[in-house]
Write an enzyme that holds these catalytic residues in place. Structure first.
Site, PDB file in Angstrom:
ATOM      1  N   GLY A  89       0.602  -1.342  -0.048  1.00  0.00           N
ATOM      2  CA  GLY A  89       0.065   0.403   0.070  1.00  0.00           C
ATOM      3  C   GLY A  89       0.875   1.295  -0.043  1.00  0.00           C
ATOM      4  CB  ALA A  90       2.087   3.412   2.040  1.00  0.00           C
ATOM      5  CG  MET A  91       8.584   2.403   2.450  1.00  0.00           C
ATOM      6  SD  MET A  91       8.990   0.956   3.809  1.00  0.00           S
ATOM      7  CE  MET A  91       9.891   1.398   4.240  1.00  0.00           C
ATOM      8  CD  GLU A  92       7.466   1.963   7.324  1.00  0.00           C
ATOM      9  OE1 GLU A  92       6.789   1.075   6.752  1.00  0.00           O
ATOM     10  OE2 GLU A  92       7.625   0.850   8.385  1.00  0.00           O
ATOM     11  CG  ASN A  93      11.006   5.144   1.743  1.00  0.00           C
ATOM     12  OD1 ASN A  93      10.805   3.411   2.076  1.00  0.00           O
ATOM     13  ND2 ASN A  93       9.636   5.058   0.939  1.00  0.00           N
ATOM     14  CD  GLU A 133       4.497  -2.208   9.785  1.00  0.00           C
ATOM     15  OE1 GLU A 133       3.242  -1.532  10.059  1.00  0.00           O
ATOM     16  OE2 GLU A 133       5.202  -1.882   8.851  1.00  0.00           O
ATOM     17  CG  HIS A 180       5.807   2.894  10.048  1.00  0.00           C
ATOM     18  ND1 HIS A 180       6.122   2.256  10.980  1.00  0.00           N
ATOM     19  CD2 HIS A 180       5.190   2.692   9.314  1.00  0.00           C
ATOM     20  CE1 HIS A 180       5.047   1.395  10.744  1.00  0.00           C
ATOM     21  NE2 HIS A 180       4.247   1.099   9.731  1.00  0.00           N
ATOM     22  CG  HIS A 191       0.609   2.173   8.743  1.00  0.00           C
ATOM     23  ND1 HIS A 191      -0.212   0.929  10.309  1.00  0.00           N
ATOM     24  CD2 HIS A 191       1.149   1.897   8.262  1.00  0.00           C
ATOM     25  CE1 HIS A 191       0.661   0.802   9.353  1.00  0.00           C
ATOM     26  NE2 HIS A 191       1.743   0.659   8.811  1.00  0.00           N
ATOM     27  CD  GLU A 192       2.899   3.222   5.345  1.00  0.00           C
ATOM     28  OE1 GLU A 192       3.930   3.530   6.152  1.00  0.00           O
ATOM     29  OE2 GLU A 192       2.003   2.301   5.480  1.00  0.00           O
TER      30      GLU A 192
HETATM   31 ZN   LIG Z   1       3.610  -0.045   8.343  1.00  0.00          ZN
END
Ligand SMILES: [Zn+2]
Length: 885
Positions: free
Chosen positions: A266-270, A325, A306, A302-303
């Site tokens: 879905g997405a990534m928290e870089n 997570e 993080h 959510h991201e």
């Molecule tokens: Zn996550």
């Protein structure tokens, strides 16, 4: 079988890294056929760990051009390269290792590492993608300060992004340009990100509680600029909420989100450069449904969350994935509850957990929230690690109370800021801050499987005494035959004729106190326990597992009239909904038995009357009414049946339809009245009130259509007049599922013609067709694989068409001739080489082969065929072999 069986990695083998990388300098030269990556790693040996002077760096699919230690280029005799590492025989205690590698982002279809999505360069490094970019210590406990230089042709790649703050931009010769980014916060390589492309952006800002001005940008293709407003507002809401509820502020001057078409997750928290699947950013009333809006809000939050729970404090190793997570899913669930209806959010989460996570816990791939071993970490981004992990954090929140939990999270962030830690560290911070002993609670992290709670009761009218006997057990799971008791918070109340009764419990020590004396939380921590309530003036109906207070299967022998009483009068919204579900399941199962014995199916009038009451009750939240009227899915019914004698998909489908039709036919009047009264002329807004109205109105439409084809006119009219995608898609679905061939084809065709320019809508169009339960289901999906807009390389399209079919169209997937299984097997084989992560994920429905009466052998045979395929990826190999064990 693959030539070399992938190795298993064990938690017990964890060793701290022998070398740390204090600073990482990366230089990317991006070209149309390759990228050249130059790295300078400032290494320091950890004297306490090892005396061995060799250095092993991770690396995959890299072409090494040169390697130097302290600027002296190494000769071939001084190092060795394998398929997944670079071994340098001798390095000093402190040194700079410099590598130059060539990679091919254009040929990278795995969407892991640096790859091209259409005209865009982008990265996905979690969990182990960074090693496909350059040689590195690609493990989360190696945290480093990154400085990244990106160079590319200005014309095609005017935007060059990486983590942190922009420190330099420069024009270069031959139409090229360069940007230098510096991230002051040490981070593991999995949080590295790079984006280069021709993107536009919307910009806004946020002022943190302590006065820092943060620039917020969302980068998209120019044509999508008008679809970023909701994501931007969600980001600002999330930033404010995290300050208010967790005291967490953002820590850099810029926060970027980039939307990408081809993305595995879905997405990534870089850090400061979140990369999102377009489906989790772009929103407009014309193309996005209400649930799409809610999903965007939840994932953006959510991201963002993080940044603290994941980035500032990260995982020591991948076995601790739930550390970031589970906690972050819990945080985003709290946030979504605060932004909308808390009960509806809880119902949605419980439904997902009970339908899919419980199945995972009961299947061959069952694993604990903190797994003990894996072959391929990408297979462990599971519902157990994420959703059950969040439930474990939620239970701690219940056991400690909101205030102590907050003290615990403050201590956790303070104690471990800048560190890579374990689930154990999280629990210990909660313990230290609250003084609550969580020692036995830790079993939730170590033991797989869903606990069962079996509850019996007795009422003594003379002594006005009510007794609850609670027993817990947990079935064996692979590698864990015996289980220790879990600590289970059981939220409950007692329902009397006029409402919930006051609770006076004998010997209440150890239980969680609640302010309302009609509600309490019992702590179940033994195999069997008894709880006695005094002064109970009438025989009550127990209201159990309120708010879904623990991820367990609850067994209590409710009568139908008990369930109706709870549905109507209990104070807890979750129990009201759950009672409606249990009643519906009971009624559907009765019809299944009648079908089995050849009796004329009869839907219990008590159930129909209870539904009618719900429909006529205008004082209830329409969103809750919609949830309560929604019949349990076929997937959930199959999951429940598999716990008993095995699931017969055809009977479940037939019985559920009979109940649907009976309800629709019997309640036409109430349904029509409610359908029309919920019509709205207001401009579309994705707010809780409007979403609730649309949800109930479309539920009414669905029942009306099931009552008879004449009601399809309603659906057609709604389709024509709809001013938003929620109403349009709901109507389309009814027409596609139940309309005659001509109407169905013309409506589907006009939908496609209207929306073919919007990839996200075309995906919804694929998915609706994938789910049509008629006898042409499989051939329709097979034909759509050849559609000009379908691409096997794009995960969103695969999930919509293939995933929609295998997960949401059980009667066609489980065709008795096995062709549904063969279809999935063929897709998995095709994807195995292209994108192993997606291939492995698609396999989930086949892993449940033991659950299906009359189908198990066929499903197993398909898995066995896959096991003989040459060159299986570790991802697919692990799922196939474990499923067959
Ligand atoms: Zn996550």
């Amino acid at each position: 079988m693959p030539d070399a069986k992938p190795g298993t990695v064990y938690l017990k083998d964890y060793r701290p890294p022998a070398y740390l990388i204090n600073r990482t300098e990366l230089h990317f030269e991006l070209y149309e056929d390759c990228a050249i990556v130059s790295s300078r790693l400032h290494l320091l040996r950890d004297g306490s760990v090892a005396q061995n002077a060799s250095l092993q760096l991770h690396g995959q699919e890299l072409e090494l051009l040169s390697v130097a230690v302290d600027d002296c280029e190494l000769s071939a005799a001084e190092y060795a390269i394998s398929a997944d590492s670079l071994l340098i025989y001798a390095v000093p205690e402190q040194c700079v290792v410099a590598c130059r590698t060539r990679i091919r982002p254009q040929a990278n279809t795995s969407l892991s590492g640096l790859y091209k999505s259409r005209s865009l360069f982008c990265t996905q490094c979690e969990a182990e993608g960074f090693r496909k970019i350059t040689y590195y210590l690609d493990r989360p406990d190696v945290m480093s300060v990154f400085t990244v230089t990106v160079e590319a042709q200005r014309e095609h790649y005017p935007v060059l992004l990486s983590n942190g703050n922009l420190s330099e931009v420069r024009e270069l010769a031959a139409g090229r340009h360069r940007a230098v980014w510096h991230d002051p916060f040490p981070k593991p390589a999995y949080l590295f990100a790079l984006v280069a492309g021709d993107l536009s952006h919307t910009q806004d800002s946020f002022t943190t509680a302590s006065g820092r001005q943060v620039t917020l940008r969302i980068y998209v293709e120019e044509r999508d600029l008008d679809k970023c407003q909701h994501a931007m507002r969600s980001l600002q809401q999330a930033m404010r909420w995290d300050e208010q509820v967790y005291g967490r502020e953002y820590d850099l001057d810029i926060f970027n989100i980039v939307a990408v078409d081809d993305f595995n997750m879905g997405a990534m928290e870089n850090k400061s450069l979140n990369i999102f699947n377009t489906s989790c950013v772009l929103c407009s009333p014309e193309i996005t449904t209400d649930s799409g809006y809610q999903r965007v809000q939840a994932i953006v939050a959510h991201e963002y969350f993080h940044n603290w729970s994941g980035n500032r404090v990260t995982c020591r190793d991948w076995f601790q994935l739930s550390l970031k997570e589970g906690f972050t899913v819990f945080r985003d669930a709290q946030f979504s509850a605060a932004m909308g209806s808390p009960t509806v959010k809880r119902v949605e989460d419980a439904t997902l957990l009970r339908t899919a996570q419980f199945a995972e816990d009961a299947g061959p791939l069952a694993h604990s929230v903190r797994p003990e071993s894996f072959m391929e970490i990408n297979n462990f981004y599971t519902l157990t690690v994420y959703e059950k992990g969040a439930e474990v954090v939620r239970m701690m929140h219940t056991l400690l109370g909101a205030e102590q939990f907050r003290r615990g999270s403050d201590l956790y962030f303070e104690r471990h800021d800048g560190q890579a830690v374990t689930c154990e560290d999280f629990v210990r911070a909660m313990e230290d801050a609250s003084g609550v002993d969580l020692h036995p609670f830790r079993n939730w992290y170590a033991q797989a499987g869903t606990p069962h709670l079996t509850v019996r009761d007795e009422y003594d009218a003379v002594r006005q005494c009510y007794t609850l006997h609670v027993q817990q057990s947990c079935p064996a799971t692979p590698g864990q035959l015996e289980k220790l008791p879990f600590v289970i918070p059981l939220a409950m109340g007692l329902l009397g004729a006029a409402g919930n009764l006051p609770l006076r419990q004998t010997g209440t020590a150890g239980d969680v106190e609640t302010s309302d004396n009609t509600h309490t939380v019992l702590i179940i921590d033994q195999p069997g326990q008894t709880f006695v309530f005094e002064g109970v003036t009438e025989r009550p109906v127990p209201s159990l597992l309120r708010g879904f207070s623990a991820p367990v299967r609850l067994h209590y022998d409710y009568s139908k009239s008990d369930l109706c009483a709870l549905m109507r009068r209990d104070a807890d919204g979750f129990v009201r909904w759950d009672s409606a579900q249990v009643l519906a399941i009971r009624v559907i199962e009765e019809v299944e038995r009648q079908l089995f014995t050849g009796a004329v199916p009869l839907v219990d009038p008590l159930f129909i009357a209870a539904c009618d009451d719900l429909l006529r009750n205008e004082s209830l939240d329409p969103a809750m009414v919609a949830e309560m009227l929604r019949l349990p899915s076929e997937e959930y019914l199959a999951e429940l049946a598999s716990q008993a004698s095995g699931a017969n998909v055809d009977t479940i489908h037939k019985a559920r339809n009979i109940v649907r039709t009976a309800l629709g036919s019997a309640l036409v009047e109430s349904l029509l009245a409610r359908y029309h009264s919920l019509d709205s002329v207001l401009a579309y807004a994705p707010d809780a009130e409007q979403i609730a109205r649309r949800s109930l109105r479309n539920t009414c439409l669905s029942y009306l259509v099931s009552a008879g084809p004449h009601n399809l006119e309603l659906a057609s009219r709604q389709y024509e007049l709809a001013g938003n995608m929620t109403d349009r898609l709901a109507a389309l679905k009814e027409i596609a599922f139940y309309g005659a061939g001509g109407l169905r084809d013309s409506t589907l065709n006009s939908f496609y013609q209207d929306w073919r320019h919007e990839a996200l809508v075309v995906n919804q169009w694929f998915q609706v067709q994938a789910e049509i339960p008629d006898s042409q289901g499989l051939s329709r999906v097979q034909a759509l694989l050849a559609h000009a807009d379908f691409e096997l390389r794009n995960p969103n399209k695969v999930r919509a068409l293939v995933g929609g079919f295998t997960n949401q169209n059980p009667v066609n997937f489980h065709r008795v001739d096995g062709t549904g299984y063969r279809f999935l097997g063929d897709i998995v084989v095709a994807l195995n080489g292209l994108n192993p992560q997606i291939a492995s994920r698609l396999l989930t429905p086949l892993t449940k082969w033991r659950n299906y009466t009359g189908r198990a052998e066929l499903m197993r045979a398909e898995l066995e065929r896959l096991a003989t395929e040459p060159a299986l990826s570790p991802d697919v190999f692990e799922v196939v072999t474990k499923s067959l064990q």
